[in-house]
Motif scaffolding. Sequence first.
Motif, PDB file in Angstrom:
ATOM      1  N   THR A 171       0.758  -1.270  -0.009  1.00  0.00           N
ATOM      2  CA  THR A 171       0.062  -0.102   0.028  1.00  0.00           C
ATOM      3  C   THR A 171       0.927   1.211  -0.053  1.00  0.00           C
ATOM      4  OG1 THR A 171      -1.440  -1.199   1.293  1.00  0.00           O
ATOM      5  CG2 THR A 171      -1.925   1.091   1.065  1.00  0.00           C
ATOM      6  N   LEU A 172       2.033   1.274   0.613  1.00  0.00           N
ATOM      7  CA  LEU A 172       2.886   2.428   0.957  1.00  0.00           C
ATOM      8  C   LEU A 172       3.561   2.597  -0.612  1.00  0.00           C
ATOM      9  CD1 LEU A 172       4.848   1.940   3.866  1.00  0.00           C
ATOM     10  CD2 LEU A 172       3.288   3.796   3.471  1.00  0.00           C
ATOM     11  N   ALA A 173       3.878   1.431  -1.130  1.00  0.00           N
ATOM     12  CA  ALA A 173       4.492   1.758  -2.427  1.00  0.00           C
ATOM     13  C   ALA A 173       3.586   2.314  -3.532  1.00  0.00           C
ATOM     14  CB  ALA A 173       4.825   0.199  -3.119  1.00  0.00           C
ATOM     15  N   TYR A 174       2.336   1.748  -3.170  1.00  0.00           N
ATOM     16  CA  TYR A 174       1.163   2.218  -4.293  1.00  0.00           C
ATOM     17  C   TYR A 174       1.017   3.916  -4.065  1.00  0.00           C
ATOM     18  CZ  TYR A 174      -3.307   3.230  -6.657  1.00  0.00           C
ATOM     19  OH  TYR A 174      -4.196   3.939  -7.434  1.00  0.00           O
ATOM     20  N   ALA A 175       0.864   4.468  -2.658  1.00  0.00           N
ATOM     21  CA  ALA A 175       0.775   5.829  -2.439  1.00  0.00           C
ATOM     22  C   ALA A 175       1.975   6.489  -3.058  1.00  0.00           C
ATOM     23  CB  ALA A 175       0.882   5.831  -0.783  1.00  0.00           C
ATOM     24  N   ALA A 176       3.155   5.950  -3.009  1.00  0.00           N
ATOM     25  CA  ALA A 176       4.189   6.655  -3.581  1.00  0.00           C
ATOM     26  C   ALA A 176       4.146   6.667  -5.066  1.00  0.00           C
ATOM     27  CB  ALA A 176       5.717   5.876  -3.126  1.00  0.00           C
ATOM     28  N   CYS A 177       3.618   5.685  -5.977  1.00  0.00           N
ATOM     29  CA  CYS A 177       3.671   5.749  -7.061  1.00  0.00           C
ATOM     30  C   CYS A 177       2.232   6.235  -7.727  1.00  0.00           C
ATOM     31  CB  CYS A 177       3.850   4.274  -7.905  1.00  0.00           C
ATOM     32  SG  CYS A 177       5.306   3.461  -7.436  1.00  0.00           S
TER      33      CYS A 177
END
Lengths: 283, 267
Positions: free
Chosen positions: A268-274
Amino acid sequence: MIANSRIRQAYGFAAPAVLWTAAFFLVPLAIMALYSIWQRVGMSLKTVPTLANYIAFVEKSFFLKGLLNSLEVTFTVTILSILLAYPLAWILAEKVPARWQRIALLAAVLPFWTSYVVRSYSWLLVLSDGGVISNFLMQTGLTQESISLANSRTATVIGFVHFFVMLLTLTIYANLVQLPKSYIKAAQDLGAGPIRTFIHVVLPLTLPGIMVGAFLTFVLCIGDYITPQILGGNKELLLPQTLMLQIQRRADFPMASAIAMILMAVVTLAYAACSRWLKLERA
Amino acid sequence: MKLRPANILSVLYAAALYGFIFLPVVVLVLFSFQESRIPVPPFDGPSLRWYAAMFADSRMMEALGNSLLVATLSSLVSLTLGFLAAYGLARHKPPGTGALRLVLTAPMTVSYLIIAMGLLITFNHLGIPRSLLTIGIGHVVINLPLCFAILYSQMGDHQANIERAARDLGASEVQVILLVALPMLWPACFAAFFLAFTFSWDEFIIALLVSRFDVTLPVEIWNMLRSGLNPQTNAVGSFVFLISFVFVIVLDVIVFGRRRVKGESAK
């Protein structure tokens, strides 16, 4: 009246699919979340809410090391795959005649129709002691003894990069062919050399393609158990391997659930970053 | 293409990367024809010995049958549920369509390992025995979003008008679906079915965690890996590759071939 019955009918059509997804996806996720705050004591389940599993994750170096290893491997794989894929996507889009591009792309994804488990095994044939690479190096006299590249982080990274280079080539290629040639000509007319044109025009415009591929690579790589288990061996474990150990060896479902929740949080963090670039793609 | 340094470099780079991509597959297939017991150089074939061993391996053949069964049935269920949901939501656009679409495509955003774990814990908690049925249930979970998304994207206004015409001419909803909507969408249905089939056919982690005695082919291959490098594993791997390859060609010819013919006649 008619409108109402139409709406009811529409819900009726969607109901089986929605119920299936609810029963076998949403409910299991909820049960898993619940398990993650329960605890296994001896052979029984203690259903008093506790953060013990999450505390164990932070306190035991075994789990934290797994997360760290996973992040290191995933970032290495993502960056290596982008660096290798970009030039190939560019060659396919710019240098290969249009009617050959489709065949070149089809050829590139051909090896991906082997089964995922078999593909990792194939790398074992290439990398292991006495395997193709070891044999080649001995034949050419570069080494005297047979060497083994298998059961190492290098092997895991090679196996992953093999899979994701093609994925990224596809997403970057799709972006490059959409790029109007006139933009590049305009930049050159305004006096930019090939390098400046690339950095200021081509690269920013293909960033969505890179980011979509990078995000997919990150998510699929960090959640994969097969490649590190076959190629990486047991010397250092990645997070999915520690998760599987909890299930298969220790039957500790609460701890495994907590690890799964942490894995979901990382994604989820990776998604928020991208997400900035992922949305741009859709628009 | 002129013989300039940039072009030569491009050819070399592409050749190197294609070599990297094809190397393991070539090695896999080549050593499936190995004569001796270890699939490493030197190559001493060609021999069909390991293919014979594979077909004589009853556990392997059973797993193959299980895989075909699970893939066929789970893809059919995914396609049916996905088609009905796409039809209901795309045609009638009831309130809450956005939210329902989000729910239906949500499993695509979660890794298979986590879906598998959720199912394992749930089945375990409820005391449901693990079997081929539970593997199939898991495969529908991952393939339903795919089938739904493909069919939803293909249901345009053009087809809606034709379906409305059929309804105005007195067709019942079932007749509209079977005689009008389905024939118009069959290439998309075909693509969705075959994609779902290949995903189920190749799926490993769900099949491993929610199976017990009856396993599918990827799990049986996984079990074989414990015995180390073995030419029979090469043979099975090459065989799976061949089957998947045939699927892709069929899919490409039937679905994309049609579109290409249409595109060319439109010019």
